[in-house]
Scaffold this motif. Structure first.
Motif, PDB file in Angstrom:
ATOM      1  N   ASN A 457       0.794  -1.094   0.022  1.00 28.39           N
ATOM      2  CA  ASN A 457      -0.141  -0.074  -0.136  1.00 28.39           C
ATOM      3  C   ASN A 457       0.769   1.120  -0.084  1.00 28.39           C
ATOM      4  N   SER A 458       0.210   2.210  -0.246  1.00 24.42           N
ATOM      5  CA  SER A 458       0.932   3.653  -0.340  1.00 24.42           C
ATOM      6  C   SER A 458       1.962   3.995   1.092  1.00 24.42           C
ATOM      7  N   GLY A 459       1.324   3.526   2.083  1.00 24.32           N
ATOM      8  CA  GLY A 459       1.850   3.741   3.601  1.00 24.32           C
ATOM      9  C   GLY A 459       2.950   2.869   3.723  1.00 24.32           C
ATOM     10  N   ASP A 460       3.278   1.765   2.805  1.00 31.95           N
ATOM     11  CA  ASP A 460       4.549   1.025   2.869  1.00 31.95           C
ATOM     12  C   ASP A 460       5.531   1.422   2.068  1.00 31.95           C
ATOM     13  N   LEU A 461       5.302   2.475   1.115  1.00 32.83           N
ATOM     14  CA  LEU A 461       6.293   2.795   0.196  1.00 32.83           C
ATOM     15  C   LEU A 461       7.255   4.003   0.639  1.00 32.83           C
ATOM     16  N   THR A 462       8.294   3.595   1.453  1.00 32.71           N
ATOM     17  CA  THR A 462       9.140   4.375   1.990  1.00 32.71           C
ATOM     18  C   THR A 462      10.550   3.984   1.414  1.00 32.71           C
ATOM     19  N   LEU A 463      11.296   5.245   1.837  1.00 35.25           N
ATOM     20  CA  LEU A 463      12.725   4.936   1.522  1.00 35.25           C
ATOM     21  C   LEU A 463      13.530   3.574   2.097  1.00 35.25           C
ATOM     22  N   ASP A 464      13.025   3.268   3.448  1.00 32.67           N
ATOM     23  CA  ASP A 464      13.506   1.965   4.204  1.00 32.67           C
ATOM     24  C   ASP A 464      13.045   0.833   3.315  1.00 32.67           C
ATOM     25  N   PHE A 465      11.879   0.792   2.768  1.00 35.20           N
ATOM     26  CA  PHE A 465      11.444   0.115   2.058  1.00 35.20           C
ATOM     27  C   PHE A 465      12.271  -0.470   0.917  1.00 35.20           C
ATOM     28  N   ILE A 466      12.489   1.002  -0.100  1.00 33.39           N
ATOM     29  CA  ILE A 466      12.853   0.868  -1.341  1.00 33.39           C
ATOM     30  C   ILE A 466      14.532  -0.039  -1.197  1.00 33.39           C
TER      31      ILE A 466
END
Length: 536
Positions: A457-466
């Motif tokens: 989801n959009s809330g999961d899309l973070t730099l840590d995730f990337i």
């Protein structure tokens, strides 16, 4: 059996191995060209074949190491296999990180690389420097023979002149790529151009900002002279087109804050969008096909933007895909049949750190880890039975057919591909480069859908995730060190892994000067204009 088609690339490689060795013989890791008047004589360039031979030498330098097969090298005092261009990048970008552990630390130089204790006398980093400099020498030789006056004096017709000019643009692209690698790995380099004296010239040193500006300027200048994206598909497979320039510019701008201290994420997005909107690329349906022995002709061809060629018969090399097929065979598993190599392969040469393995879970189609009967921790580097292994690259075709050789890989190394572009788009958006958050999310989920991984989801899309998703999608594709540096995770102690800082199990922090490799000590000594990087 998959035999590579006899494309432009292969025709030129086969006809120019000796020329590639003669143009610039490298001794003691000194890559200044020796006296080459016997090679660059007018008679060689009286017809178009001479120019094809010399541009072929530049392309050949990506894949081959010397004139007499995979165990020969035109760079002295280094193992021939480790001097291959892609292998040199692999050693510095992969084995210095959490992605891979090399079992045979008695191999010169590699132990210090993976333990973060390299010096300016390290033969692996010096060999990489020399191989990159060799590319600069060969492309400069081509450009010196391609001036308007020389072309006119040799009587070429308009069609031949246009072809030579196109080769010249490709030579400048390959030279810019070499200086991009210098920028990323070493942070400074002597600027050698086509009009400089070939012998005894002490070139001026460019610092990292100056190198950045040079590479940027070259790529922008030649952009319109290069072939359109995918223009060589089915015709001259292996040549570099406009999208390769866009890819290097995207990488250059994405890392600009590291290289120059100034973020250029909006510029990165400009060229990322050019690839996405004008490149004509599409994701392969199956992730595994990107890393198979027929990835030049299977569906992966639609995703790969630029590759280093390998072929088990015509282009034998100990480059990254040969290493990562043979090296991935486990000493316990004897799983060579899965990878299209001999049953025992190289006896468990490569394992991964437990910290990297953690990022691959939960499992999806990109996760090729083998964990059964193995401990995650590598308690003894020389014992290949400890630590997890993986099976990303396979010398089998997409249909499961055997490769052309049981040692030398048919797998072309995907230096640049669309999956990376999707990830770069999302990162540039998150770093306030512009773009669209919903589009970024869609690109990430396209990759995850292909991998049979849960969508985010959009809330999961973070730099840590990337940074972790880049590890899952792009592992063993020679991006990891650069990525960790861009995310401030390579040096320091925020993120540690086995062997980092010469600490076996959990790793320890290392000093920030190791974000760059040293200029080889003998290179600094040979040119009074050169200075050593801080810390070395």
């Amino acid at each position: 059996m998959n035999m590579k088609k006899m494309s432009f690339y292969f025709r030129l490689i086969l006809s120019t191995i000796m020329l590639a060795a003669t143009v610039s013989c490298v001794d003691d890791l000194d890559v200044e060209p020796q006296d080459d008047q016997n090679v660059l004589a007018d008679e060689l360039f009286q017809d178009i074949e001479g120019y094809q031979a010399l541009i072929g030498a530049a392309y050949a330098n990506l894949a081959l190491t010397g004139p007499d097969g995979p165990e020969s090298s035109n760079i002295a005092n280094i193992d021939a296999g480790t001097s291959q261009y892609g292998r040199a990048l692999m050693n510095l970008q992969t084995f210095s990180t959490d992605e891979a552990v090399w079992t045979y630390e008695n191999d010169p130089g590699i132990g210090d690389i993976q333990r973060s204790i390299w010096s300016s006398n390290n033969v692996i980093s010096a060999g990489a420097y020399a191989r990159i400099r060799y590319m600069i020498s060969v492309t400069n030789n081509f450009l010196a023979q391609s001036t308007p006056d020389l072309i006119s004096s040799r009587g070429f017709n308009s069609e031949e002149t246009a072809l030579i000019n196109q080769y010249a643009a490709e030579a400048r692209l390959l030279r810019a790529m070499a200086y991009y690698h210098m920028t990323d790995l070493f942070g400074k380099a002597p600027l050698l151009l086509e009009n400089d004296p070939p012998i005894g010239y002490e070139a001026p040193e460019l610092d990292r900002v100056e190198l950045f500006n040079f590479v940027e300027g070259e790529l922008l200048d030649i952009e319109e002279e290069l072939e359109e994206p995918r223009g060589f598909v089915g015709v001259d497979y292996g040549r570099a087109d406009r999208a390769v320039a866009w890819m290097i510019l995207s990488k250059l701008y994405l890392n600009a804050e590291v290289y120059t201290g100034q973020g250029r994420y909006a510029d990165a997005l400009t060229y990322i969008n050019k690839i996405l909107n004008e490149g004509g690329y599409s994701l392969a349906n199956e992730y595994k096909n990107l890393f198979r022995g027929d990835n030049d002709v299977n569906e992966a061809n639609s995703e790969i933007i630029f590759a280093i060629i390998s072929d088990g018969i015509t282009v034998q090399n100990f480059g990254p895909t040969t290493v990562m097929t043979n090296g991935a065979v486990g000493s316990l598993e004897q799983n060579g049949a899965n990878l299209g190599v001999t049953e025992a392969g190289w006896g468990g040469a490569i394992r991964v750190s437990p910290q990297f393995a953690d990022k691959m879970l939960p499992s999806d189609d990109r996760n090729t880890l083998i964990t059964d009967g193995r401990s995650a921790n590598i308690t003894n580097i020389t014992d290949p039975a400890t630590g997890f292994i993986l099976e990303k690259y396979s010398n089998l075709t997409a249909d499961g057919e055997s490769g052309s050789d049981l040692t030398f890989s048919d797998v072309d190394f995907p230096m640049f591909r669309l999956g990376d572009v999707y990830l770069m788009y999302a990162e540039a958006v998150l770093r306030d480069g512009g773009g669209d958050q919903a589009t970024a999310l869609d690109y990430i989920n396209q990759l995850r859908i292909r991998a049979n991984a849960p969508q985010i989801n959009s809330g999961d899309l973070t730099l840590d995730f990337i940074i972790d998703e880049r590890a899952r999608e792009l592992y063993w594709e020679l991006h990891r060190r650069q990525d960790l540096i861009r995310f401030s995770l390579f040096t320091g102690g925020v993120y540690n892994w086995a062997l980092k800082g010469n600490s076996l199990i959990n790793g320890t922090g290392i000093a920030s000067f190791r974000d760059l490799y040293p200029i080889p000590a003998n290179v600094v000594q040979s040119n009074d204009n050169l200075t050593q990087n801080e810390g070395y």
